[in-house]
Design a protein around this motif. Structure first.
Motif, PDB file in Angstrom:
ATOM      1  N   LEU A 208       0.889  -1.191  -0.050  1.00 21.30           N
ATOM      2  CA  LEU A 208       0.068   0.049   0.060  1.00 21.30           C
ATOM      3  C   LEU A 208       0.845   1.419   0.007  1.00 21.30           C
ATOM      4  O   LEU A 208       0.669   2.394  -0.886  1.00 21.30           O
ATOM      5  CB  LEU A 208      -0.930   0.046   1.280  1.00 21.30           C
ATOM      6  N   SER A 209       2.021   1.269   0.837  1.00 21.40           N
ATOM      7  CA  SER A 209       2.742   2.421   0.760  1.00 21.40           C
ATOM      8  C   SER A 209       3.404   2.706  -0.481  1.00 21.40           C
ATOM      9  O   SER A 209       3.564   3.834  -0.903  1.00 21.40           O
ATOM     10  CB  SER A 209       3.828   2.253   1.647  1.00 21.40           C
ATOM     11  N   LEU A 212       0.878   4.339  -2.834  1.00 24.68           N
ATOM     12  CA  LEU A 212       0.339   5.626  -2.393  1.00 24.68           C
ATOM     13  C   LEU A 212       1.627   6.476  -2.821  1.00 24.68           C
ATOM     14  O   LEU A 212       1.454   7.734  -3.217  1.00 24.68           O
ATOM     15  CB  LEU A 212      -0.043   5.683  -1.005  1.00 24.68           C
ATOM     16  N   LEU A 224      -7.807   7.896  -3.159  1.00 25.50           N
ATOM     17  CA  LEU A 224      -8.001   6.382  -2.659  1.00 25.50           C
ATOM     18  C   LEU A 224      -9.425   5.896  -2.628  1.00 25.50           C
ATOM     19  O   LEU A 224      -9.800   6.178  -1.527  1.00 25.50           O
ATOM     20  CB  LEU A 224      -7.271   6.360  -1.179  1.00 25.50           C
ATOM     21  N   ILE A 240      -1.897   5.055   5.601  1.00 22.62           N
ATOM     22  CA  ILE A 240      -2.822   5.993   4.913  1.00 22.62           C
ATOM     23  C   ILE A 240      -2.748   7.349   5.408  1.00 22.62           C
ATOM     24  O   ILE A 240      -2.369   8.567   4.855  1.00 22.62           O
ATOM     25  CB  ILE A 240      -4.304   5.592   4.879  1.00 22.62           C
ATOM     26  N   THR A 243       0.880   8.899   4.946  1.00 22.44           N
ATOM     27  CA  THR A 243       0.655   9.563   3.577  1.00 22.44           C
ATOM     28  C   THR A 243       0.183  11.013   3.503  1.00 22.44           C
ATOM     29  O   THR A 243       0.682  11.816   2.945  1.00 22.44           O
ATOM     30  CB  THR A 243       0.479   8.509   2.554  1.00 22.44           C
ATOM     31  N   MET A 253      -5.793  14.260   0.268  1.00 26.74           N
ATOM     32  CA  MET A 253      -5.992  12.878   0.009  1.00 26.74           C
ATOM     33  C   MET A 253      -7.687  12.704   0.296  1.00 26.74           C
ATOM     34  O   MET A 253      -7.973  13.051   1.218  1.00 26.74           O
ATOM     35  CB  MET A 253      -5.059  11.821   0.959  1.00 26.74           C
ATOM     36  N   VAL A 255     -10.405   9.985   0.516  1.00 26.33           N
ATOM     37  CA  VAL A 255     -10.704   8.736   0.760  1.00 26.33           C
ATOM     38  C   VAL A 255     -12.319   8.124   0.493  1.00 26.33           C
ATOM     39  O   VAL A 255     -12.897   8.997   1.294  1.00 26.33           O
ATOM     40  CB  VAL A 255     -10.037   8.095   2.260  1.00 26.33           C
ATOM     41  N   CYS A 257     -14.850   5.320   0.960  1.00 28.05           N
ATOM     42  CA  CYS A 257     -14.897   4.082   1.848  1.00 28.05           C
ATOM     43  C   CYS A 257     -16.351   3.661   2.462  1.00 28.05           C
ATOM     44  O   CYS A 257     -16.980   4.818   2.577  1.00 28.05           O
ATOM     45  CB  CYS A 257     -13.886   4.060   3.091  1.00 28.05           C
ATOM     46  N   LEU A 265     -10.336   4.125  10.286  1.00 24.83           N
ATOM     47  CA  LEU A 265      -9.570   5.330  10.282  1.00 24.83           C
ATOM     48  C   LEU A 265      -9.583   6.529  11.400  1.00 24.83           C
ATOM     49  O   LEU A 265      -8.648   6.947  11.661  1.00 24.83           O
ATOM     50  CB  LEU A 265      -9.716   5.786   8.792  1.00 24.83           C
ATOM     51  N   LEU A 276      -6.677  15.415   4.964  1.00 22.68           N
ATOM     52  CA  LEU A 276      -7.479  14.040   4.786  1.00 22.68           C
ATOM     53  C   LEU A 276      -8.893  14.399   4.583  1.00 22.68           C
ATOM     54  O   LEU A 276      -9.506  14.857   5.560  1.00 22.68           O
ATOM     55  CB  LEU A 276      -7.149  13.096   5.758  1.00 22.68           C
TER      56      LEU A 276
END
Length: 285
Positions: A208-209, A212, A224, A240, A243, A253, A255, A257, A265, A276
């Motif tokens: 994943l790292s 990203l 993401l 996550i 990052t 970022m 996300v 989900c 998270l 984020l």
């Protein structure tokens, strides 16, 4: 087998095959293909069968692709006109007319996406699929016609899928960073970023790292997509958040989900990361 090509590397005149099992991946590739056609000045037609017309239009709109005059979404049965059942000659004739009309209207070319699920219907003659894929090849000769034929792996037997791969000069697929029976991490094209499906824990955090890190290098904002993620542990969540926290100023970022992933998270400290933003299915946070 035809060489695999990323959708953003297809060239005018390419005839590509997409075999898929993940509807999100199919839609992402389709959206990238449509976006590239619009940017080039092509007329674009999406023939759809498994997904209804209104839903596909909505899905494209959510990815910033409003169906303007240059983009049409049509049911697959428009391909065979007034015929009761699919007929290869009729379909090729219709596409020939559409290409001529697109050029007459000032477009640089015509590109189509064709959902081939029509060939799996009871009234369809399997031979018509073979004839269509063979006869349509002549339209690609001058580089003004470009197409992706979409084959759902759950609708077709292995023999048909193998044939589809052989008769297309190219196959198109997402760039995959990691894949095993529990987890798939791949490139998302529209909006640009990373898509993760399955179950993600700290033992796969490095994959994943890496994914990203490439998104941070390539994209202004990192998108993401965790819509198909069923589980995430604290170690993977930390990747996550780290990052997002390390993004340069003015970048963020996003996300997408489900609520269960959002909860994980938040527990890991998402609320403390200004860069984020989380978009949750059935709601936004």
């Amino acid at each position: 087998m035809a060489p695999t090509t990323a959708v953003d590397r297809l060239q005018p005149g390419d005839h590509a095959c997409l075999t898929f099992s993940d509807p999100d991946e199919r839609l992402d590739i389709l959206a990238a293909f449509v976006a590239a056609g619009r940017e080039r000045g092509d007329r674009v037609i999406c023939f759809t069968s498994a997904v209804n017309v209104d839903d596909l239009r909505t899905d494209l709109l959510l990815r910033g692709l409003d169906a303007g005059p240059e983009v049409s979404v049509l049911p697959s049965d428009r391909l065979w006109g007034d015929n009761v059942a699919p007929a290869a000659a009729t379909m090729v004739e219709l596409l020939t007319r559409e290409l001529r009309q697109a050029l007459s209207d000032g477009y640089r070319g015509l590109r189509i996406t064709a959902d081939m699920c029509w060939a799996a219907r009871p009234q369809a003659n399997a031979e018509q699929l073979l004839v269509f894929e063979s006869e349509v090849a002549r339209l690609f000769e001058d580089g003004r016609f470009t197409a992706i034929c979409e084959y759902d792996r759950e609708s077709f037997d292995p023999v048909t899928l193998g044939y589809a791969s052989r008769v297309h000069p190219r196959t198109v697929a997402a760039t995959v960073y990691h894949e095993d029976p529990l987890l798939r991490i791949c490139r998302q094209h529209v909006p640009p970023g990373v898509r993760v499906a399955g179950e993600l824990d700290h033992t796969r955090a490095n994959a994943l790292s890496d994914a990203l890190a490439e998104a941070v290098r390539l994209d202004q904002d990192v998108h993401l997509n965790l819509n198909q993620l069923r589980f995430i542990d604290a170690g993977a969540a930390a990747v996550i958040l780290r990052t997002a926290a390390n993004l340069p100023d003015q970048r963020r970022m996003v996300v997408v989900c489900a609520e269960a992933v959002e909860t994980a998270l938040i527990a890991a400290g998402a609320a403390d990361i200004p860069a984020l933003r989380m978009l949750v299915r059935h709601g936004e946070r």
